[in-house]
Write an enzyme that holds these catalytic residues in place. Structure first.
Site, mmCIF file in Angstrom:
data_model
loop_
_atom_site.group_PDB
_atom_site.id
_atom_site.type_symbol
_atom_site.label_atom_id
_atom_site.label_comp_id
_atom_site.label_asym_id
_atom_site.label_seq_id
_atom_site.Cartn_x
_atom_site.Cartn_y
_atom_site.Cartn_z
ATOM 1 N N GLU A 113 -8.219 72.923 35.174
ATOM 2 C CA GLU A 113 -7.446 72.437 36.331
ATOM 3 C C GLU A 113 -8.173 71.301 37.053
ATOM 4 O OE1 GLU A 113 -4.190 73.672 37.125
ATOM 5 O OE2 GLU A 113 -4.552 74.448 35.110
ATOM 6 N N ARG A 155 -11.239 44.862 27.069
ATOM 7 C CA ARG A 155 -10.643 43.621 26.583
ATOM 8 C C ARG A 155 -10.694 42.492 27.609
ATOM 9 N NH1 ARG A 155 -5.529 42.662 28.257
ATOM 10 N NH2 ARG A 155 -4.821 41.482 26.467
ATOM 11 N N ASP A 170 -1.269 38.231 30.732
ATOM 12 C CA ASP A 170 -0.551 39.478 30.508
ATOM 13 C C ASP A 170 0.583 39.685 31.505
ATOM 14 O OD1 ASP A 170 -2.258 40.114 28.408
ATOM 15 O OD2 ASP A 170 -3.690 41.067 29.757
HETATM 16 C C1 JEH Z 1 -5.345 65.739 33.500
HETATM 17 C C2 JEH Z 1 -7.888 64.727 34.179
HETATM 18 C C3 JEH Z 1 -8.567 67.186 33.991
HETATM 19 C C4 JEH Z 1 -3.405 69.694 34.025
HETATM 20 C C5 JEH Z 1 -2.621 70.141 35.081
HETATM 21 C C6 JEH Z 1 -3.134 70.128 36.383
HETATM 22 C C7 JEH Z 1 0.462 68.171 37.703
HETATM 23 C C8 JEH Z 1 2.700 68.465 38.588
HETATM 24 N N1 JEH Z 1 -2.246 60.668 34.159
HETATM 25 C C9 JEH Z 1 -2.876 61.853 33.930
HETATM 26 N N2 JEH Z 1 -2.241 62.970 33.603
HETATM 27 N N3 JEH Z 1 -3.108 63.958 33.485
HETATM 28 C C10 JEH Z 1 -4.347 63.496 33.736
HETATM 29 C C11 JEH Z 1 -4.222 62.130 34.027
HETATM 30 C C12 JEH Z 1 -5.164 61.093 34.339
HETATM 31 N N4 JEH Z 1 -5.886 60.271 34.581
HETATM 32 C C13 JEH Z 1 -5.525 64.357 33.752
HETATM 33 C C14 JEH Z 1 -6.442 66.566 33.610
HETATM 34 C C15 JEH Z 1 -7.707 66.085 33.945
HETATM 35 C C16 JEH Z 1 -6.789 63.876 34.071
HETATM 36 C C17 JEH Z 1 -7.837 68.293 33.693
HETATM 37 N N5 JEH Z 1 -6.549 67.928 33.468
HETATM 38 C C18 JEH Z 1 -5.499 68.818 33.100
HETATM 39 C C19 JEH Z 1 -4.663 69.254 34.259
HETATM 40 C C20 JEH Z 1 -2.355 70.645 37.539
HETATM 41 N N6 JEH Z 1 -0.990 70.132 37.524
HETATM 42 C C21 JEH Z 1 -0.966 68.691 37.761
HETATM 43 N N7 JEH Z 1 1.293 68.881 38.659
HETATM 44 C C22 JEH Z 1 3.381 68.786 39.913
HETATM 45 C C23 JEH Z 1 2.911 67.017 38.323
HETATM 46 C C24 JEH Z 1 1.223 70.314 38.457
HETATM 47 C C25 JEH Z 1 -0.201 70.809 38.525
HETATM 48 C C26 JEH Z 1 -4.372 69.655 36.612
HETATM 49 C C27 JEH Z 1 -5.162 69.236 35.553
#
Ligand code: JEH
Length: 259
Positions: A113, A155, A170
């Site tokens: 998380e 890049r 770009d």
């Molecule tokens: C994801 C770093 C570390 C999964 C779920 C939650 C969303 C709803 N654009 C990006 N998307 N995901 C990441 C990122 C970037 N940069 C990312 C990561 C981490 C980056 C762990 N996770 C997995 C993760 C909690 N949910 C988030 N919410 C409402 C849109 C629901 C809760 C946290 C982390």
């Protein structure tokens, strides 16, 4: 530029050895160092996560392990620290340009998380720390986001692209064609499986080519990115643009009467 990456999955970063990023490293433009976070976890299981305070699903990355890792990697230096998270500020071409001008970036990849928020508070008092998101979709961790950002930044480094003009021209670069997407591109042969290259591109008429490309850019922007089209400054549009937009039933915002 020095680029440190801390992750429990260093294998994710193998693509940084090839292509554009691999060349930049061979040429000494980029110094990439990938670190295994678990090296700073001291229990038998090399634990990096624990249950969240306040309850809820999943696990959170422990601050002590991150603290030891960051202290070691940072030493007495001061990199700019980037923490990918779904709740971060948007990663844009503008931020990529800003980061490309830094001598040292440190990426902290979370999993589960995310990372205990006190880590960002602690290092935010010593370094410039940005929590950044690459887009509105949910990944399983920060690793793929770091690959995306590293390539977008890499890049832009002087000497990385063969063509010195490629990086500044770009779609999303701040400047002249900002807010317009690129139109379609073509190469030889002139007919492929019955599909012809638009005749205007073979005409050698530079003025007509430029006009056609601009029409295509406007059409694509309207179709694919209506929010970018809505943000177009009417002052930057000529009479051809206006006629095309009218044909496509696109409502321009009213002219600013102050000008
Ligand atoms: C994801 C770093 C570390 C999964 C779920 C939650 C969303 C709803 N654009 C990006 N998307 N995901 C990441 C990122 C970037 N940069 C990312 C990561 C981490 C980056 C762990 N996770 C997995 C993760 C909690 N949910 C988030 N919410 C409402 C849109 C629901 C809760 C946290 C982390």
């Amino acid at each position: 530029m020095r680029l440190d990456i801390i992750s429990i999955f260093p294998e994710y970063f193998a693509p940084l050895d090839v292509s554009l990023m691999g060349k930049a490293r061979e040429r000494g433009i980029l110094d990439v160092r990938v670190h295994q976070l678990r090296e700073w976890a001291h229990d038998v299981h090399r634990t990096v996560d624990d249950t969240p305070y306040g309850g809820g699903p999943g696990m959170v990355m422990k601050p002590e392990v991150w603290g030891e890792a960051l202290d070691t990697v940072i030493g007495d230096g001061s990199p700019r620290m980037i923490v990918p998270t779904p709740s971060g500020r948007p990663f844009t071409q503008e931020l990529a340009q800003e980061l490309a001008a830094e001598p040292w970036l440190l990426f902290a990849c979370g999993r589960y998380e995310g990372i205990d928020s006190r880590v960002m508070a602690e290092y935010g008092a010593r370094l410039r720390v940005d929590e950044v998101s690459i887009g509105d979709y949910v990944l399983a961790g920060g690793e793929v986001a770091v690959l995306v950002m590293a390539e977008a930044i890499g890049r832009l480094l002087p000497g990385v692209l063969g063509n010195a003009h490629s990086a500044v021209d770009d779609s999303f670069a701040p400047g002249a064609m900002r807010n317009l997407l690129e139109g379609p591109v073509y190469t030889k042969p002139p007919v492929w499986r019955g599909h012809e290259v638009p005749a205007v591109l073979l005409s050698g008429h530079h003025g007509k080519v430029a006009r056609w490309r601009r029409d295509q850019a406007l059409r694509r922007t309207l179709a694919n990115r209506p929010e970018l089209a809505a943000a177009l400054d009417p002052e930057t549009l000529d009479k051809h643009d206006r006629r095309l937009l009218e044909e496509l039933a696109f409502r321009l915002p009213p002219e600013d009467m102050a000008h």
